[in-house]
Design an enzyme around this catalytic site. Structure first.
Site, PDB file in Angstrom:
ATOM      1  N   ASP A  13     -24.453 -26.158   7.781  1.00 57.86           N
ATOM      2  CA  ASP A  13     -25.196 -27.046   8.682  1.00 57.86           C
ATOM      3  C   ASP A  13     -26.084 -28.028   7.933  1.00 57.86           C
ATOM      4  OD1 ASP A  13     -24.143 -25.644  10.934  1.00 57.86           O
ATOM      5  OD2 ASP A  13     -25.467 -24.020  10.348  1.00 57.86           O
ATOM      6  N   LYS A  16     -22.613 -31.951   6.936  1.00 62.13           N
ATOM      7  CA  LYS A  16     -21.362 -32.338   6.268  1.00 62.13           C
ATOM      8  C   LYS A  16     -20.511 -33.257   7.129  1.00 62.13           C
ATOM      9  CE  LYS A  16     -20.226 -27.993   5.674  1.00 62.13           C
ATOM     10  NZ  LYS A  16     -21.494 -27.317   5.977  1.00 62.13           N
ATOM     11  N   ASN A  38     -14.998 -21.028  12.739  1.00 64.32           N
ATOM     12  CA  ASN A  38     -16.420 -20.686  12.658  1.00 64.32           C
ATOM     13  C   ASN A  38     -17.223 -21.926  12.264  1.00 64.32           C
ATOM     14  OD1 ASN A  38     -15.203 -20.676  10.114  1.00 64.32           O
ATOM     15  ND2 ASN A  38     -16.466 -19.041   9.298  1.00 64.32           N
ATOM     16  N   ALA A  39     -16.550 -22.943  11.749  1.00 60.08           N
ATOM     17  CA  ALA A  39     -17.237 -24.173  11.354  1.00 60.08           C
ATOM     18  C   ALA A  39     -17.597 -24.984  12.591  1.00 60.08           C
ATOM     19  CB  ALA A  39     -16.348 -24.989  10.442  1.00 60.08           C
ATOM     20  N   GLY A  40     -18.695 -25.682  12.513  1.00 60.28           N
ATOM     21  CA  GLY A  40     -19.076 -26.578  13.593  1.00 60.28           C
ATOM     22  C   GLY A  40     -19.476 -27.906  12.992  1.00 60.28           C
ATOM     23  N   HIS A  41     -18.577 -28.866  13.032  1.00 61.49           N
ATOM     24  CA  HIS A  41     -18.869 -30.170  12.437  1.00 61.49           C
ATOM     25  C   HIS A  41     -19.084 -31.198  13.538  1.00 61.49           C
ATOM     26  CE1 HIS A  41     -16.833 -28.858   8.428  1.00 61.49           C
ATOM     27  NE2 HIS A  41     -17.984 -28.277   8.654  1.00 61.49           N
ATOM     28  N   THR A 131     -20.033 -15.286  13.546  1.00 59.61           N
ATOM     29  CA  THR A 131     -19.786 -16.132  14.708  1.00 59.61           C
ATOM     30  C   THR A 131     -18.903 -15.401  15.727  1.00 59.61           C
ATOM     31  OG1 THR A 131     -17.864 -17.107  13.624  1.00 59.61           O
ATOM     32  CG2 THR A 131     -19.953 -18.276  13.366  1.00 59.61           C
ATOM     33  N   GLN A 225     -19.074 -24.340   6.188  1.00 57.24           N
ATOM     34  CA  GLN A 225     -20.162 -23.417   5.813  1.00 57.24           C
ATOM     35  C   GLN A 225     -20.898 -23.955   4.569  1.00 57.24           C
ATOM     36  OE1 GLN A 225     -16.910 -21.556   6.416  1.00 57.24           O
ATOM     37  NE2 GLN A 225     -17.552 -21.804   8.515  1.00 57.24           N
ATOM     38  N   THR A 300     -23.733 -24.939  16.219  1.00 62.15           N
ATOM     39  CA  THR A 300     -22.813 -25.721  17.055  1.00 62.15           C
ATOM     40  C   THR A 300     -21.727 -24.853  17.661  1.00 62.15           C
ATOM     41  OG1 THR A 300     -22.345 -26.607  14.857  1.00 62.15           O
ATOM     42  CG2 THR A 300     -22.663 -28.185  16.604  1.00 62.15           C
ATOM     43  N   THR A 302     -22.030 -21.233  18.140  1.00 61.14           N
ATOM     44  CA  THR A 302     -22.556 -20.134  18.949  1.00 61.14           C
ATOM     45  C   THR A 302     -23.823 -20.498  19.715  1.00 61.14           C
ATOM     46  OG1 THR A 302     -23.853 -19.371  17.068  1.00 61.14           O
ATOM     47  CG2 THR A 302     -21.667 -18.414  17.311  1.00 61.14           C
ATOM     48  N   ARG A 304     -26.671 -20.445  18.555  1.00 60.88           N
ATOM     49  CA  ARG A 304     -27.793 -19.638  18.055  1.00 60.88           C
ATOM     50  C   ARG A 304     -28.865 -20.520  17.429  1.00 60.88           C
ATOM     51  NH1 ARG A 304     -24.988 -15.588  14.002  1.00 60.88           N
ATOM     52  NH2 ARG A 304     -23.691 -17.417  13.624  1.00 60.88           N
ATOM     53  N   LYS A 332     -31.175 -35.390   6.632  1.00 64.38           N
ATOM     54  CA  LYS A 332     -32.249 -35.012   7.543  1.00 64.38           C
ATOM     55  C   LYS A 332     -33.649 -35.120   6.950  1.00 64.38           C
ATOM     56  CE  LYS A 332     -30.865 -32.249  11.055  1.00 64.38           C
ATOM     57  NZ  LYS A 332     -30.319 -31.104  11.806  1.00 64.38           N
TER      58      LYS A 332
HETATM   59  P1  2SA Z   1     -18.366 -15.481   9.968  1.00 60.26           P
HETATM   60  O1  2SA Z   1     -18.217 -15.742  11.447  1.00 60.26           O
HETATM   61  O2  2SA Z   1     -17.703 -14.211   9.537  1.00 60.26           O
HETATM   62  O3  2SA Z   1     -17.973 -16.635   9.110  1.00 60.26           O
HETATM   63  O4  2SA Z   1     -19.947 -15.236   9.757  1.00 60.26           O
HETATM   64  C1  2SA Z   1     -20.433 -14.783   8.517  1.00 60.26           C
HETATM   65  C2  2SA Z   1     -21.701 -15.495   8.111  1.00 60.26           C
HETATM   66  O5  2SA Z   1     -21.425 -16.882   7.921  1.00 60.26           O
HETATM   67  C3  2SA Z   1     -22.273 -17.661   8.733  1.00 60.26           C
HETATM   68  N1  2SA Z   1     -21.576 -18.843   9.238  1.00 60.26           N
HETATM   69  C4  2SA Z   1     -22.173 -20.010   9.441  1.00 60.26           C
HETATM   70  N2  2SA Z   1     -23.406 -20.460   9.102  1.00 60.26           N
HETATM   71  C5  2SA Z   1     -23.723 -21.708   9.485  1.00 60.26           C
HETATM   72  N3  2SA Z   1     -22.897 -22.528  10.233  1.00 60.26           N
HETATM   73  C6  2SA Z   1     -21.667 -22.090  10.575  1.00 60.26           C
HETATM   74  N4  2SA Z   1     -20.952 -22.687  11.542  1.00 60.26           N
HETATM   75  C7  2SA Z   1     -21.546 -22.831  12.907  1.00 60.26           C
HETATM   76  C8  2SA Z   1     -22.405 -24.070  12.933  1.00 60.26           C
HETATM   77  C9  2SA Z   1     -22.315 -21.545  13.244  1.00 60.26           C
HETATM   78  C10 2SA Z   1     -22.828 -21.355  14.671  1.00 60.26           C
HETATM   79  O6  2SA Z   1     -21.960 -25.063  12.385  1.00 60.26           O
HETATM   80  O7  2SA Z   1     -23.495 -24.085  13.472  1.00 60.26           O
HETATM   81  O8  2SA Z   1     -22.585 -22.131  15.571  1.00 60.26           O
HETATM   82  O9  2SA Z   1     -23.494 -20.319  14.861  1.00 60.26           O
HETATM   83  C11 2SA Z   1     -21.235 -20.813  10.142  1.00 60.26           C
HETATM   84  N5  2SA Z   1     -20.089 -20.126  10.284  1.00 60.26           N
HETATM   85  C12 2SA Z   1     -20.311 -18.918   9.718  1.00 60.26           C
HETATM   86  C13 2SA Z   1     -22.646 -16.738   9.903  1.00 60.26           C
HETATM   87  O10 2SA Z   1     -23.822 -17.165  10.550  1.00 60.26           O
HETATM   88  C14 2SA Z   1     -22.805 -15.436   9.174  1.00 60.26           C
HETATM   89  O11 2SA Z   1     -24.063 -15.412   8.532  1.00 60.26           O
HETATM   90 MG    MG Z   2     -22.244 -26.581  11.353  1.00 59.59          MG
END
Ligand code: 2SA
Ligand code: MG
Length: 426
Positions: A13, A16, A38-41, A131, A225, A300, A302, A304, A332
């Protein structure tokens, strides 16, 4: 510059999506090489917001080839839904503009179920905060040699054999966690149904990339990530299940390491983390709250709330080293507008000893307290700045100090989600 790898240099986050979108104008091919949905771009183009998970950010720009490499784990149902959603926003996606490596392992419903059941069964201290999208279990099956891969969708006998092999492993696991047995035939039927939707994009990506490279086409490798979530170099076990570091761009698409000309590390001007695990500079006070609100720090995927804290130069120096970062894009900065004083973590105190990196042992990490340097803030707005001249002197000082501390030059500065609000540092 020919081929660039973009990696997150913190916990993800970092922004990117915007940088990849900015760079994609100068690239012919945009490739994902690890992670999954699991990525949120998030991309903002002319005020229109696009949210991508599995699709490379290049899809929103016409005339580019987007590639999902073998290093990714792919949920075919999610991909089809994502393609539909993005099409509704007016983006064209076809087998000419999207290719999926035939050797990409699939994420099946059993992976998500296992991921979520394990998380539910864990308590504080063991919970990862995933996620819930089945990423970990899908990678487990990949290295356990029991994945269903894209190419397997083309032949019913192979598909059935692959599913049976996977279920042999999963059935007892599910039983142990109290998840009902899998409907094997139902799963095979579901896979057969989705197969043509995926197979039309399937290609020998390694070959396509090699041929394109010969023709001088430029490839942009889009990391998901961040390096601190890397399976080897992250804050294990509170990490994702793939290699996130830049070296993975080669193995995750099928190119040699020589294909990489520049590694751009994306770095947020402060630190955030979503999910569990160590975070030395985390703030539980009003400053942390302010960073989260001003930075709109919510996941993006979940939704959270992200944990927020001061910039950790020791950690970024470390991730720049392991990813071989050539230059960073700092994002940012505007979120820091209006703080009287800013703090930067320059190292840690471990039992009275000063460290300039975060140790690997979990108990030592827990005993590390950050050593801060204070730096004067600024009151002026930096939002939307498009040149150095638009920045207050104190903001420039902050950026220059970061550069020194992480031992890596700032190549770009991003001052809002809009792509035009970018300062190129030459
Ligand atoms: P996972 O689901 O097995 O990959 O989770 C393991 C850990 O990796 C973290 N993780 C992330 N951290 C930040 N951003 C990610 N993508 C989304 C976003 C996350 C969201 O862009 O906001 O929406 O919650 C991402 N994907 C995985 C995760 O929090 C665990 O710590
Ligand atoms: Mg993201």
């Amino acid at each position: 510059m020919a081929n660039v790898v973009v990696v997150g240099a913190q916990w993800g986050d970092e922004g990117k999506g915007k940088i990849v979108d900015w760079l994609s104008e100068r690239a012919d091919i945009i490739a994902r090489f690890q992670g999954g949905h699991n990525a949120g771009h998030t991309l903002v183009i002319d005020g229109k917001v696009y949210k991508l998970n599995a699709l490379p950010s290049g899809v929103v720009r016409g005339g580019k080839l987007s590639v999902i490499g073998n290093g990714v784990v792919l949920d075919p149902w999610h991909l089809v839904t994502e393609i539909e959603k993005i099409r509704e926003q007016g983006v064209e996606i076809s087998p000419e503009t999207l290719m999926i490596a035939e050797n990409t392992p699939l994420i099946l419903p059993i992976h998500g179920e296992l991921d979520r059941a394990r998380e539910e069964a864990s308590s504080k201290g063991t919970k990862i905060g995933t996620t819930g999208r089945g990423i970990g279990p899908a990678y487990e099956d990949k290295v356990g040699r029991r994945s269903v891969r894209v190419a397997d969708l083309a032949d019913e006998a192979t598909l059935t054999a692959r599913v049976d092999r996977a279920l042999q492993h999963h059935d007892p696991l599910r039983k142990g966690l109290g998840i009902e047995p899998i409907d094997r035939d139902g799963l095979i039927a579901q896979l057969k149904e989705i197969a043509p939707e995926i197979l039309k994009y399937a290609a020998p990506v390694w070959k396509v990339l090699a041929e394109n490279r010969k023709q001088g086409k430029r490839i942009l490798f889009e990391g998901a990530q961040g390096s601190l979530l890397d399976i080897d170099f992250g804050t294990y076990p509170f990490v994702t299940s793939s290699n996130v570091v830049a070296g993975q761009a080669a193995a995750g698409t099928g190119m040699g390491p020589g294909a990489i000309d520049f590694v751009l590390g994306i770095v947020k001007a402060y630190t955030t983390r979503v999910g569990e695990g160590p975070f030395p500079t985390e703030l539980d006070d009003a400053d942390g709250q302010r960073l989260g609100e001003r930075g709109r720090e919510f996941g993006t995927v979940t939704g959270r709330k992200r944990r927020c804290g001061w910039f950790d130069a020791a950690l970024v120096r470390q991730t720049c080293a392991v990813s071989g970062v050539s230059g960073i894009a700092l994002t940012k900065l505007d979120v820091l507008d209006g703080f009287d004083v800013l703090k930067i973590c320059v190292g840690y105190d471990l039992d009275g000893k000063r460290l300039d990196y975060l140790p690997t042992a979990a108990d030592e990490q827990a005993r590390c307290t950050p050593v801060y340097e204070e730096i004067e803030g600024w009151n002026e707005s930096t939002e939307g700045a498009r040149s150095w001249a638009d920045l207050p002197a104190a903001a420039i000082k902050y950026v220059r100090r970061i550069e020194e501390l992480i031992d890596c030059p700032v190549a770009m500065l991003s001052t809002s989600p809009e792509r035009e609000d970018t300062i190129l540092v030459t």
